[in-house]
Motif scaffolding. Structure first.
Motif, short mmCIF file in Angstrom:
data_model
loop_
_atom_site.label_atom_id
_atom_site.label_comp_id
_atom_site.label_asym_id
_atom_site.label_seq_id
_atom_site.Cartn_x
_atom_site.Cartn_y
_atom_site.Cartn_z
N THR A 205 0.55 -1.42 -0.08
CA THR A 205 -0.02 -0.50 0.13
C THR A 205 0.60 0.83 0.22
OG1 THR A 205 -1.85 -1.32 1.45
CG2 THR A 205 -1.90 1.42 1.42
N MET A 206 1.98 1.00 1.06
CA MET A 206 3.00 2.15 1.19
C MET A 206 3.30 2.44 -0.46
SD MET A 206 6.33 2.91 3.08
CE MET A 206 7.09 1.75 2.19
N GLN A 207 3.91 1.73 -1.30
CA GLN A 207 4.61 1.62 -2.54
C GLN A 207 3.72 1.71 -3.37
OE1 GLN A 207 7.71 -2.05 -3.42
NE2 GLN A 207 6.47 -2.26 -1.79
N VAL A 208 1.74 2.28 -3.58
CA VAL A 208 1.29 2.48 -4.15
C VAL A 208 0.53 3.64 -3.99
CG1 VAL A 208 -1.14 2.00 -4.45
CG2 VAL A 208 -0.11 -0.10 -4.08
N GLN A 209 0.95 4.17 -3.02
CA GLN A 209 0.99 5.79 -2.46
C GLN A 209 1.64 6.50 -3.28
OE1 GLN A 209 -2.10 7.12 -1.11
NE2 GLN A 209 -1.25 8.92 -1.45
N ASN A 210 2.92 6.23 -3.03
CA ASN A 210 4.26 6.46 -3.98
C ASN A 210 4.17 6.77 -5.15
OD1 ASN A 210 5.25 6.96 -1.05
ND2 ASN A 210 6.58 4.96 -1.74
N LEU A 211 3.48 6.00 -5.15
CA LEU A 211 3.26 6.11 -7.06
C LEU A 211 2.24 6.93 -7.21
CD1 LEU A 211 3.36 2.36 -8.53
CD2 LEU A 211 4.73 4.62 -8.58
N ILE A 212 1.13 7.45 -6.91
CA ILE A 212 -0.05 8.23 -7.08
C ILE A 212 0.54 9.12 -6.66
CG2 ILE A 212 -2.34 8.56 -5.76
CD1 ILE A 212 -3.22 5.88 -5.11
N ASN A 213 1.22 9.55 -5.36
CA ASN A 213 1.67 10.84 -5.39
C ASN A 213 2.60 11.13 -6.32
OD1 ASN A 213 0.90 10.46 -2.74
ND2 ASN A 213 2.81 10.37 -1.83
N GLY A 214 3.66 10.40 -6.96
CA GLY A 214 4.18 10.33 -8.16
C GLY A 214 3.01 10.90 -9.16
N ALA A 215 2.38 10.60 -9.73
CA ALA A 215 0.92 10.04 -11.09
C ALA A 215 1.33 12.08 -10.91
CB ALA A 215 -0.03 9.90 -10.74
N ASP A 216 1.12 12.70 -9.81
CA ASP A 216 1.17 14.19 -9.94
C ASP A 216 1.99 15.25 -10.92
OD1 ASP A 216 -1.65 14.13 -9.11
OD2 ASP A 216 -1.22 14.84 -7.28
N ILE A 217 3.18 14.46 -10.52
CA ILE A 217 4.02 14.68 -11.23
C ILE A 217 4.62 14.62 -12.54
CG2 ILE A 217 6.38 14.87 -11.08
CD1 ILE A 217 6.24 14.51 -8.02
N GLY A 218 4.14 12.92 -12.94
CA GLY A 218 4.34 12.81 -13.47
C GLY A 218 3.31 13.67 -14.75
N ARG A 219 2.05 14.27 -14.42
CA ARG A 219 1.18 14.89 -15.20
C ARG A 219 2.03 16.51 -15.75
NH1 ARG A 219 -2.09 18.88 -14.09
NH2 ARG A 219 -1.56 18.93 -11.45
N ILE A 220 2.57 16.33 -14.19
CA ILE A 220 3.00 17.92 -14.46
C ILE A 220 3.86 18.45 -15.67
CG2 ILE A 220 5.14 19.52 -13.03
CD1 ILE A 220 2.40 19.60 -11.27
N TYR A 221 4.53 16.91 -15.36
CA TYR A 221 5.66 16.93 -16.83
C TYR A 221 5.87 16.63 -18.22
CZ TYR A 221 9.73 16.17 -13.44
OH TYR A 221 10.40 15.42 -12.80
N ASN A 222 3.83 16.22 -18.41
CA ASN A 222 3.49 15.80 -19.98
C ASN A 222 2.86 17.35 -20.13
OD1 ASN A 222 4.48 13.19 -19.70
ND2 ASN A 222 2.70 12.60 -20.14
N GLU A 223 1.97 17.59 -18.88
CA GLU A 223 0.92 18.67 -19.43
C GLU A 223 1.52 20.26 -18.90
OE1 GLU A 223 -2.27 17.65 -17.69
OE2 GLU A 223 -2.24 15.71 -18.72
N GLY A 224 2.13 19.82 -18.07
CA GLY A 224 2.72 21.13 -17.21
C GLY A 224 1.72 21.98 -16.13
N ILE A 225 2.75 23.03 -15.17
CA ILE A 225 1.76 23.32 -14.79
C ILE A 225 0.97 23.89 -14.60
CG2 ILE A 225 2.53 24.53 -12.12
CD1 ILE A 225 5.98 23.84 -12.37
N ARG A 226 -0.84 24.03 -14.45
CA ARG A 226 -1.82 24.32 -14.61
C ARG A 226 -1.65 25.75 -13.39
NH1 ARG A 226 -5.29 19.29 -14.56
NH2 ARG A 226 -5.05 19.68 -12.46
N THR A 227 -0.85 27.10 -14.42
CA THR A 227 -0.62 28.31 -13.61
C THR A 227 -2.18 29.36 -13.95
OG1 THR A 227 1.35 27.70 -13.67
CG2 THR A 227 0.75 29.80 -13.17
#
Length: 458
Positions: A205-227
């Motif tokens: 569960t802890m490792q899955v949560q880490n991946l979930i946390n990283g998903a927002d960063i992955g989206r930022i890498y792909n789409e940019g920081i919605r500013t």
């Protein structure tokens, strides 16, 4: 494995259509070499069919006696190819007519036109790539910054695949232990079973949560920081957008309420992609069109990763300003005090706790400090830089959420000492949810949808 016919030989243009030095027509399938061999006239020596694999061969492409172009033909025999099928790539001149003539000759000789993403889809179906690697291919093609490209390369290298498969293996081990306990209850130590399952599930569960946390960063890498640039009318929001992109993109006047709709630009600040949005000034208004723009501004601010709240330092802090400060207080935020080239009428006490950036967009002062603040927030983890930033799309994130939900259910079952059958059911569903990410337990129509978003020729 999906029931898809892989016997067809497919072809498509793999380079952008238009004038250029080189155009590439790619062919893949069991008849790829035969089709190319029937069209290729070598400058000298052996026919294409007699050449060794992974060779480049010079000659002409001829169809029914008509020369299509002078070409270099790359010959790659299965299984050491992108699709694990025989692959031939015809390098011709890059003009539209030259590339089209070569493709038409190949199609008339027995190949069919590939669907979007079909080469990569075949690589997936033939086991050369898992779904995370296949999706990384399109992310590399669409990468807008080095950060997004590097993140996609890590996925293409198989880092995410290995992580997911390791988690699935841990879950499978737990399922096997429970099934053994159910089938052979005389050998089961109930206390030990629950204890082992709880420890194992907490780790996964802890490792899955880490991946979930990283998903927002992955989206930022792909789409940019919605500013989102937020502020009341005439504080300089549109001027800021124009200054940052160095272009007169937004209309700037002294008339309040000029911006009625949303203007959006993607920019790159120190390797960080920003999807910068200029919004309508927020204020009470009776104008129906402006009111729609104001509501859009509020909605975008609520969805933003980062809010740039702009105040006019030459005017006293108003009720509208205070409302915007309250509206954005729960968001990642940088407060900007603009028009520092004019007499300042906002007091230090009113700005207490806001840690503002002072700037004058008109005088081109303070923008570097703004950029440094954004970079500092990003790289310090405030918006977040993370080595686990591997997930890049909502599909994968949703699968992680499903897996975590079932893992949480397991922990609840263990705490309540409910029957082991319930644990096994939730672990199996978590196992399948993670398999959706790599494509090992995903429906055919969803996989078709994923590959349909690829460009033609890839």
């Amino acid at each position: 494995m999906l029931k898809i016919n892989l016997s067809d030989t497919i072809a498509a243009v793999s380079t952008p259509i238009g004038s250029g030095g080189i155009g590439i027509v790619r062919i893949s399938g069991s008849e790829a070499v035969d089709i190319a061999n029937g069209l290729f006239v070598p400058h000298k020596g052996k026919s294409l069919a007699e050449r060794k694999s992974h060779s480049i061969n010079y000659g002409r492409l001829v169809y029914k006696g008509q020369v299509c172009d002078e070409v270099l033909v790359s010959l790659m025999r299965a299984p050491n190819t992108y699709t694990r099928e025989d692959v031939v790539e015809i390098n011709c001149h890059g003009g539209i007519r030259a590339v089209t003539a070569v493709l038409e000759a190949v199609l008339k000789s027995g190949a069919r036109l590939a669907e979007p993403g079909e080469f990569t889809k075949r690589a997936f179906l033939n086991g050369r790539l898992d779904l995370t690697q296949a999706e990384a291919v399109i992310d590399i093609i669409n990468a807008k910054t080095d950060k997004s490209r590097e993140a996609a390369l890590k996925r293409l290298d198989g880092r995410l695949c290995r992580k997911i498969r390791s988690l699935r293996e841990d879950i499978l081990t737990m399922i096997a232990h429970i099934e053994a306990a159910i089938d052979y209850p005389e050998h089961d130590d109930e206390t030990m079973t629950y204890s082992m399952i709880e420890e194992g599930v907490r780790s996964v569960t802890m490792q899955v949560q880490n991946l979930i946390n990283g998903a927002d960063i992955g989206r930022i890498y792909n789409e940019g920081i919605r500013t989102v640039i937020l502020g009341k009318p005439n504080v300089g929001k549109s001027s800021l957008l124009n200054a940052v992109i160095d272009e007169e993109r937004a209309i700037v006047t002294d008339i309040p309420g000029t911006t009625r709709d949303v203007l959006e630009e993607l920019i790159n600040i120190g390797g960080i992609p920003l999807k910068l949005v200029d919004t309508a000034g927020i204020r009470d208004t009776d104008n129906a069109i402006e009111k729609i723009g104001v509501e859009k501004s509020r909605k975008l601010a609520a969805e933003a990763d980062l809010v740039l709240l702009m105040l006019d330092g030459s005017r006293e802090l108003s009720d509208d300003d205070r409302e915007l400060i309250a509206l954005s207080e729960d968001k990642k935020r940088i407060v900007l005090v603009n028009k520092t080239d004019l007499h300042q009428n906002i007091t230090a006490e009113e700005l207490k706790g806001l840690d503002p950036v002072f700037l004058s967009v008109k005088a081109d002062k303070g923008l570097d400090e703004l950029y440094d603040r954004i970079k500092s927030m990003f790289f310090s983890g405030d918006i977040a830089e993370n080595e686990e930033a591997l997930i890049s799309n909502e599909r994968n994130k949703n699968s992680l959420y499903k897996a975590k939900l079932h893992l949480d259910n397991v922990l609840e079952t263990v705490n309540n000492r409910m029957p082991e059958d319930f644990i096994s059911m939730d672990l199996t569903q978590a196992y399948e949810a993670l398999g959706e990410i790599t494509g090992e337990s995903l429906e055919e129509d969803i996989i078709d949808k994923i590959f349909s978003e690829f460009c033609l020729g890839k």
